[in-house]
Design a protein around this motif. Structure first.
Motif, PDB file in Angstrom:
ATOM      1  N   ALA A  55      -6.127  21.697 -14.390  1.00 27.52           N
ATOM      2  CA  ALA A  55      -5.521  21.116 -15.852  1.00 27.52           C
ATOM      3  C   ALA A  55      -6.309  19.929 -15.946  1.00 27.52           C
ATOM      4  CB  ALA A  55      -4.081  20.790 -15.443  1.00 27.52           C
ATOM      5  N   ILE A  56      -6.316  19.802 -17.128  1.00 19.91           N
ATOM      6  CA  ILE A  56      -6.691  18.216 -17.760  1.00 19.91           C
ATOM      7  C   ILE A  56      -5.779  17.762 -18.492  1.00 19.91           C
ATOM      8  CG2 ILE A  56      -7.685  19.240 -19.911  1.00 19.91           C
ATOM      9  CD1 ILE A  56      -9.665  17.231 -19.839  1.00 19.91           C
ATOM     10  N   THR A  57      -5.436  16.291 -18.038  1.00 17.60           N
ATOM     11  CA  THR A  57      -4.372  15.608 -18.684  1.00 17.60           C
ATOM     12  C   THR A  57      -5.342  14.217 -19.165  1.00 17.60           C
ATOM     13  OG1 THR A  57      -3.975  14.303 -16.885  1.00 17.60           O
ATOM     14  CG2 THR A  57      -2.496  16.242 -17.226  1.00 17.60           C
ATOM     15  N   PHE A  58      -4.914  13.615 -20.202  1.00 17.27           N
ATOM     16  CA  PHE A  58      -5.552  12.737 -20.749  1.00 17.27           C
ATOM     17  C   PHE A  58      -4.410  11.743 -21.290  1.00 17.27           C
ATOM     18  CE2 PHE A  58      -6.209  15.908 -23.472  1.00 17.27           C
ATOM     19  CZ  PHE A  58      -5.835  15.780 -24.676  1.00 17.27           C
ATOM     20  N   GLU A  59      -4.785  10.359 -21.340  1.00 16.41           N
ATOM     21  CA  GLU A  59      -4.057   9.247 -21.973  1.00 16.41           C
ATOM     22  C   GLU A  59      -3.911   9.240 -23.670  1.00 16.41           C
ATOM     23  OE1 GLU A  59      -5.283   5.620 -20.333  1.00 16.41           O
ATOM     24  OE2 GLU A  59      -4.693   5.940 -18.349  1.00 16.41           O
ATOM     25  N   LYS A  60      -2.917   9.033 -24.113  1.00 18.37           N
ATOM     26  CA  LYS A  60      -3.240   8.684 -25.725  1.00 18.37           C
ATOM     27  C   LYS A  60      -4.047   7.506 -25.850  1.00 18.37           C
ATOM     28  CE  LYS A  60      -0.538   8.208 -29.631  1.00 18.37           C
ATOM     29  NZ  LYS A  60       0.723   7.782 -30.260  1.00 18.37           N
ATOM     30  N   GLY A  61      -5.075   7.918 -26.931  1.00 19.17           N
ATOM     31  CA  GLY A  61      -6.195   6.854 -27.141  1.00 19.17           C
ATOM     32  C   GLY A  61      -7.471   7.054 -26.506  1.00 19.17           C
ATOM     33  N   VAL A  62      -7.703   7.898 -25.421  1.00 19.48           N
ATOM     34  CA  VAL A  62      -8.843   8.128 -24.679  1.00 19.48           C
ATOM     35  C   VAL A  62     -10.005   8.854 -25.829  1.00 19.48           C
ATOM     36  CG1 VAL A  62     -10.053   9.831 -22.914  1.00 19.48           C
ATOM     37  CG2 VAL A  62      -7.755   8.867 -22.497  1.00 19.48           C
ATOM     38  N   ALA A  63     -11.157   8.417 -25.723  1.00 23.35           N
ATOM     39  CA  ALA A  63     -12.254   8.951 -26.602  1.00 23.35           C
ATOM     40  C   ALA A  63     -12.354  10.505 -26.700  1.00 23.35           C
ATOM     41  CB  ALA A  63     -13.603   8.229 -26.316  1.00 23.35           C
ATOM     42  N   CYS A  64     -12.091  10.889 -28.016  1.00 20.46           N
ATOM     43  CA  CYS A  64     -12.034  12.477 -27.822  1.00 20.46           C
ATOM     44  C   CYS A  64     -13.297  13.310 -27.330  1.00 20.46           C
ATOM     45  CB  CYS A  64     -12.011  12.962 -29.249  1.00 20.46           C
ATOM     46  SG  CYS A  64     -11.568  14.590 -29.478  1.00 20.46           S
ATOM     47  N   SER A  65     -14.443  12.405 -27.531  1.00 13.84           N
ATOM     48  CA  SER A  65     -15.633  13.039 -26.941  1.00 13.84           C
ATOM     49  C   SER A  65     -15.889  12.948 -25.374  1.00 13.84           C
ATOM     50  CB  SER A  65     -16.989  11.933 -27.390  1.00 13.84           C
ATOM     51  OG  SER A  65     -16.621  10.556 -26.994  1.00 13.84           O
ATOM     52  N   ARG A  66     -15.211  11.929 -24.866  1.00 18.27           N
ATOM     53  CA  ARG A  66     -14.850  11.991 -23.398  1.00 18.27           C
ATOM     54  C   ARG A  66     -13.947  13.312 -22.858  1.00 18.27           C
ATOM     55  NH1 ARG A  66     -15.948   8.727 -19.200  1.00 18.27           N
ATOM     56  NH2 ARG A  66     -14.154   8.270 -17.910  1.00 18.27           N
ATOM     57  N   VAL A  67     -12.884  13.526 -23.670  1.00 17.25           N
ATOM     58  CA  VAL A  67     -12.130  14.541 -23.223  1.00 17.25           C
ATOM     59  C   VAL A  67     -12.671  16.113 -23.560  1.00 17.25           C
ATOM     60  CG1 VAL A  67      -9.930  15.830 -24.069  1.00 17.25           C
ATOM     61  CG2 VAL A  67      -9.897  13.434 -24.013  1.00 17.25           C
ATOM     62  N   THR A  68     -13.517  16.132 -24.670  1.00 14.49           N
ATOM     63  CA  THR A  68     -14.243  17.392 -24.903  1.00 14.49           C
ATOM     64  C   THR A  68     -15.330  17.679 -23.773  1.00 14.49           C
ATOM     65  OG1 THR A  68     -13.904  17.003 -27.112  1.00 14.49           O
ATOM     66  CG2 THR A  68     -15.713  18.370 -26.698  1.00 14.49           C
ATOM     67  N   ALA A  69     -16.139  16.371 -23.447  1.00 15.09           N
ATOM     68  CA  ALA A  69     -17.122  16.568 -22.407  1.00 15.09           C
ATOM     69  C   ALA A  69     -16.498  17.381 -20.938  1.00 15.09           C
ATOM     70  CB  ALA A  69     -17.716  15.168 -22.043  1.00 15.09           C
ATOM     71  N   GLY A 121      -5.171  31.548 -17.532  1.00 16.10           N
ATOM     72  CA  GLY A 121      -4.220  30.831 -16.588  1.00 16.10           C
ATOM     73  C   GLY A 121      -4.914  29.864 -15.517  1.00 16.10           C
ATOM     74  N   THR A 122      -6.437  29.888 -15.808  1.00 17.62           N
ATOM     75  CA  THR A 122      -7.122  28.900 -14.814  1.00 17.62           C
ATOM     76  C   THR A 122      -7.094  27.751 -15.410  1.00 17.62           C
ATOM     77  OG1 THR A 122      -8.418  30.985 -13.996  1.00 17.62           O
ATOM     78  CG2 THR A 122      -9.332  28.817 -13.502  1.00 17.62           C
ATOM     79  N   CYS A 123      -7.433  27.467 -16.610  1.00 17.43           N
ATOM     80  CA  CYS A 123      -7.524  26.381 -17.283  1.00 17.43           C
ATOM     81  C   CYS A 123      -6.066  25.701 -18.078  1.00 17.43           C
ATOM     82  CB  CYS A 123      -8.824  26.232 -18.261  1.00 17.43           C
ATOM     83  SG  CYS A 123     -10.230  26.767 -17.291  1.00 17.43           S
ATOM     84  N   LEU A 124      -5.659  24.858 -17.740  1.00 13.37           N
ATOM     85  CA  LEU A 124      -4.333  24.186 -18.175  1.00 13.37           C
ATOM     86  C   LEU A 124      -4.616  22.760 -18.748  1.00 13.37           C
ATOM     87  CD1 LEU A 124      -2.144  25.221 -15.152  1.00 13.37           C
ATOM     88  CD2 LEU A 124      -2.470  26.562 -17.604  1.00 13.37           C
ATOM     89  N   GLN A 125      -3.666  22.440 -19.641  1.00 13.10           N
ATOM     90  CA  GLN A 125      -3.770  21.069 -20.410  1.00 13.10           C
ATOM     91  C   GLN A 125      -2.462  20.642 -20.395  1.00 13.10           C
ATOM     92  OE1 GLN A 125      -6.528  20.348 -23.654  1.00 13.10           O
ATOM     93  NE2 GLN A 125      -4.831  19.438 -24.804  1.00 13.10           N
ATOM     94  N   GLY A 126      -2.239  19.415 -20.127  1.00 15.68           N
ATOM     95  CA  GLY A 126      -0.951  18.637 -20.444  1.00 15.68           C
ATOM     96  C   GLY A 126      -0.359  18.201 -19.164  1.00 15.68           C
ATOM     97  N   GLU A 127       0.566  17.277 -19.269  1.00 17.32           N
ATOM     98  CA  GLU A 127       1.224  16.775 -18.254  1.00 17.32           C
ATOM     99  C   GLU A 127       1.807  17.970 -17.316  1.00 17.32           C
ATOM    100  OE1 GLU A 127       4.709  13.597 -17.405  1.00 17.32           O
ATOM    101  OE2 GLU A 127       3.612  13.567 -19.300  1.00 17.32           O
ATOM    102  N   PRO A 128       1.698  17.808 -16.047  1.00 21.00           N
ATOM    103  CA  PRO A 128       2.325  18.942 -14.983  1.00 21.00           C
ATOM    104  C   PRO A 128       3.751  18.747 -14.974  1.00 21.00           C
ATOM    105  CG  PRO A 128       0.313  17.538 -14.039  1.00 21.00           C
ATOM    106  CD  PRO A 128       0.684  16.903 -15.277  1.00 21.00           C
TER     107      PRO A 128
END
Length: 134
Positions: free
Chosen positions: A92-106, A122-129
């Motif tokens: 899963a990927i989680t990210f803070e509000k305000g993180v550069a979108c280009s960084r999240v996308t990379a 189901g292998t790739c998830l996003q959001g807070e666990p």
């Protein structure tokens, strides 16, 4: 002097619709919220990659702390190992509000590159666990 010729480019530019901003909070194809996982993740191994503007963490341990270094070499190694497991651990990927979108996308692109998110539901998830919401 013909003022219409001078003002026409400015008027056209003002009428042009700006591109829609990218909303990094919306999961791309192949990434799903935890609630849509095909099985209970409490019973399975999983990895959580946390992205901030300062660092990238793997299950709570900082693995990349140079935000200006785009290579993400350690993350790439970890994802490569995870991809060799059968089946690969859900990641899963989680990210803070305000993180550069280009960084999240990379980071999402690297996850998809190694885990083929669109082909492996189901292998790739996003959001807070769910266990971190309490």
């Amino acid at each position: 002097m013909n003022y219409a010729l001078l003002t026409a480019p400015f008027l056209l530019a003002a009428c042009a619709k700006p591109p829609d901003p990218v909303n990094c909070a919306v999961p791309p194809d192949g990434f799903h919220p935890w609630r849509d996982a095909p099985y209970s993740l409490d019973a399975y191994a999983r990895n959580v990659i946390s992205v901030s503007n300062e660092a990238i963490s793997w299950n709570g341990t900082i693995i990349e702390d140079a935000p200006d270094k785009p290579a993400f070499s350690v993350l790439e190694q970890f994802l490569g190992i995870n991809a060799q497991l059968q089946p690969p651990f859900s990641t899963a990927i989680t990210f803070e509000k305000g993180v550069a979108c280009s960084r999240v996308t990379a980071v999402r692109d690297l996850i998809d590159k190694h885990l083929s998110c669109r082909e492996n539901f189901g292998t790739c998830l996003q959001g807070e666990p769910p266990w971190e919401r309490d």
